[in-house]
Enzyme design. Sequence first.
Site, PDB file in Angstrom:
ATOM      1  N   ASN A  22       0.737  -1.331   0.041  1.00  0.00           N
ATOM      2  CA  ASN A  22       0.105  -0.035  -0.184  1.00  0.00           C
ATOM      3  C   ASN A  22       0.939   1.223   0.139  1.00  0.00           C
ATOM      4  O   ASN A  22       2.101   1.221   0.417  1.00  0.00           O
ATOM      5  CB  ASN A  22      -1.150   0.062   1.200  1.00  0.00           C
ATOM      6  CG  ASN A  22      -0.301   0.095   2.561  1.00  0.00           C
ATOM      7  OD1 ASN A  22       0.306   1.038   2.817  1.00  0.00           O
ATOM      8  ND2 ASN A  22      -0.583  -0.762   3.273  1.00  0.00           N
TER       9      ASN A  22
ATOM     10  N   ASP B  54       2.141  -8.816   8.971  1.00  0.00           N
ATOM     11  CA  ASP B  54       0.792  -8.043   8.956  1.00  0.00           C
ATOM     12  C   ASP B  54      -0.269  -8.938   9.769  1.00  0.00           C
ATOM     13  O   ASP B  54      -1.300  -8.268   9.611  1.00  0.00           O
ATOM     14  CB  ASP B  54       0.445  -7.731   7.766  1.00  0.00           C
ATOM     15  CG  ASP B  54       0.960  -6.553   7.002  1.00  0.00           C
ATOM     16  OD1 ASP B  54       1.397  -5.419   7.622  1.00  0.00           O
ATOM     17  OD2 ASP B  54       1.023  -6.076   5.596  1.00  0.00           O
TER      18      ASP B  54
ATOM     19  N   ASN C 129      -8.194  -7.870   9.029  1.00  0.00           N
ATOM     20  CA  ASN C 129      -8.333  -8.348   7.844  1.00  0.00           C
ATOM     21  C   ASN C 129      -8.628  -9.813   7.734  1.00  0.00           C
ATOM     22  O   ASN C 129      -8.362 -10.531   6.797  1.00  0.00           O
ATOM     23  CB  ASN C 129      -6.979  -7.851   7.023  1.00  0.00           C
ATOM     24  CG  ASN C 129      -7.127  -6.571   6.789  1.00  0.00           C
ATOM     25  OD1 ASN C 129      -6.099  -5.820   7.112  1.00  0.00           O
ATOM     26  ND2 ASN C 129      -7.988  -5.846   6.220  1.00  0.00           N
TER      27      ASN C 129
ATOM     28  N   HIS D 196      -8.675   0.646   2.191  1.00  0.00           N
ATOM     29  CA  HIS D 196      -9.481  -0.362   2.769  1.00  0.00           C
ATOM     30  C   HIS D 196     -10.680   0.442   3.333  1.00  0.00           C
ATOM     31  O   HIS D 196     -10.700   1.555   3.810  1.00  0.00           O
ATOM     32  CB  HIS D 196      -9.174  -0.865   4.299  1.00  0.00           C
ATOM     33  CG  HIS D 196      -8.288  -2.403   3.910  1.00  0.00           C
ATOM     34  ND1 HIS D 196      -6.982  -2.502   4.689  1.00  0.00           N
ATOM     35  CD2 HIS D 196      -8.652  -3.362   3.228  1.00  0.00           C
ATOM     36  CE1 HIS D 196      -6.657  -3.799   3.939  1.00  0.00           C
ATOM     37  NE2 HIS D 196      -7.493  -4.405   3.088  1.00  0.00           N
TER      38      HIS D 196
ATOM     39  N   ASP E 137     -12.213   0.415   6.169  1.00  0.00           N
ATOM     40  CA  ASP E 137     -11.908   0.851   7.436  1.00  0.00           C
ATOM     41  C   ASP E 137     -11.354   2.311   7.581  1.00  0.00           C
ATOM     42  O   ASP E 137     -11.077   2.559   8.675  1.00  0.00           O
ATOM     43  CB  ASP E 137     -11.845  -0.246   8.426  1.00  0.00           C
ATOM     44  CG  ASP E 137     -10.369  -0.740   8.223  1.00  0.00           C
ATOM     45  OD1 ASP E 137      -9.705  -0.211   7.485  1.00  0.00           O
ATOM     46  OD2 ASP E 137      -9.906  -1.700   8.982  1.00  0.00           O
TER      47      ASP E 137
ATOM     48  N   CYS F   5      -7.735  -1.175  12.526  1.00  0.00           N
ATOM     49  CA  CYS F   5      -6.949  -2.316  11.682  1.00  0.00           C
ATOM     50  C   CYS F   5      -6.507  -3.376  12.647  1.00  0.00           C
ATOM     51  O   CYS F   5      -6.376  -4.414  12.464  1.00  0.00           O
ATOM     52  CB  CYS F   5      -5.881  -2.026  10.620  1.00  0.00           C
ATOM     53  SG  CYS F   5      -6.203  -0.530   9.715  1.00  0.00           S
TER      54      CYS F   5
END
Length: 294
Positions: free
Chosen positions: A26, A69, A75, A183, A185, A277
């Site tokens: 990203n 991550d 996610n 995303h 969110d 997240c």
Amino acid sequence: MSTTLPWGRRYLMCPPRHFGVLYEINPWMRTEVTVDSDTAFAQWERLVDALQAAGAQVEIMPSQPGLPDLVFTANAGIVDATPDGSGRPGRFVPSHFRHPERQPETAVDIDWFARRGWKIERLPDQLDHEGAGDALPFTPEGGRTVLVSGYSFRSDAAAATALSQLLGIPVRLVQLVDPRLYHLDLTFCPLDGRRAIVAPSGWDRYGRKVIEALVPEPLVLTEEEALSFCANSVVVGRTVVMPATPVRVGRQLEAWGFEVVECRVDEFLKAGGGCRCLTLALDVRLSPEPAGER
Ligand code: ARG
């Protein structure tokens, strides 16, 4: 005063023991930027404390080497804690990550949920979906819960439709158009039955209309406010735990009767993630309850 969110009192989190910026998937991630592990850990623990102080329970998924991550549990997938009468904790639909770097997380997530008795439901293989990062429930006062689903950068629109069929819940599609807000969110944070923090700069025209029709009292962010990641907040009852609080946004939340708690997670912003997240709500009920369960 509007009723509080019917979910957001139980979260799954993963400690940042193996967190780092080891690849770039990203626009925020730069592998040459180093993460300070001690600071990351301290910030993550402060977030756990803030959520618990607000009245939430936190469950822990162990971290895994090679999966930096995994800390972003939002996610992991879609949770539906609606009881089906079997005594199981509910259903879990694991993510299909778009980028190969995150794909090995799915097996770890499935294992965590399956071991605890959650029923695992799968999306069709060819469809990408990145879980609660791209789909959040909104329950309008007196109305039916809908799943607001973002697509383009990480999730397919067809995956949201498949989810809607699988879970028996209406979906509202919003196309994400700003790669920095990749995303859902990062652009949408339900607050209660009337309100949500929204960042229309990240949406297509149709998506803006969809949310306008759904949320009677939106807190509309400017593009600059949205890029502070302030929509990536965790709502526990009337407490909003935020990675950043633009003054105007904090004032509006307080005027609505929310308590704002700022929880800096700057080490995680280096990977493109904020407070939301780092959490996955485990108490979201999506499908209508079977007769006799109400
Ligand atoms: N580095 C992670 C990624 O790019 C960050 C995930 C952020 N998660 C979220 N729910 N917005 O996939």
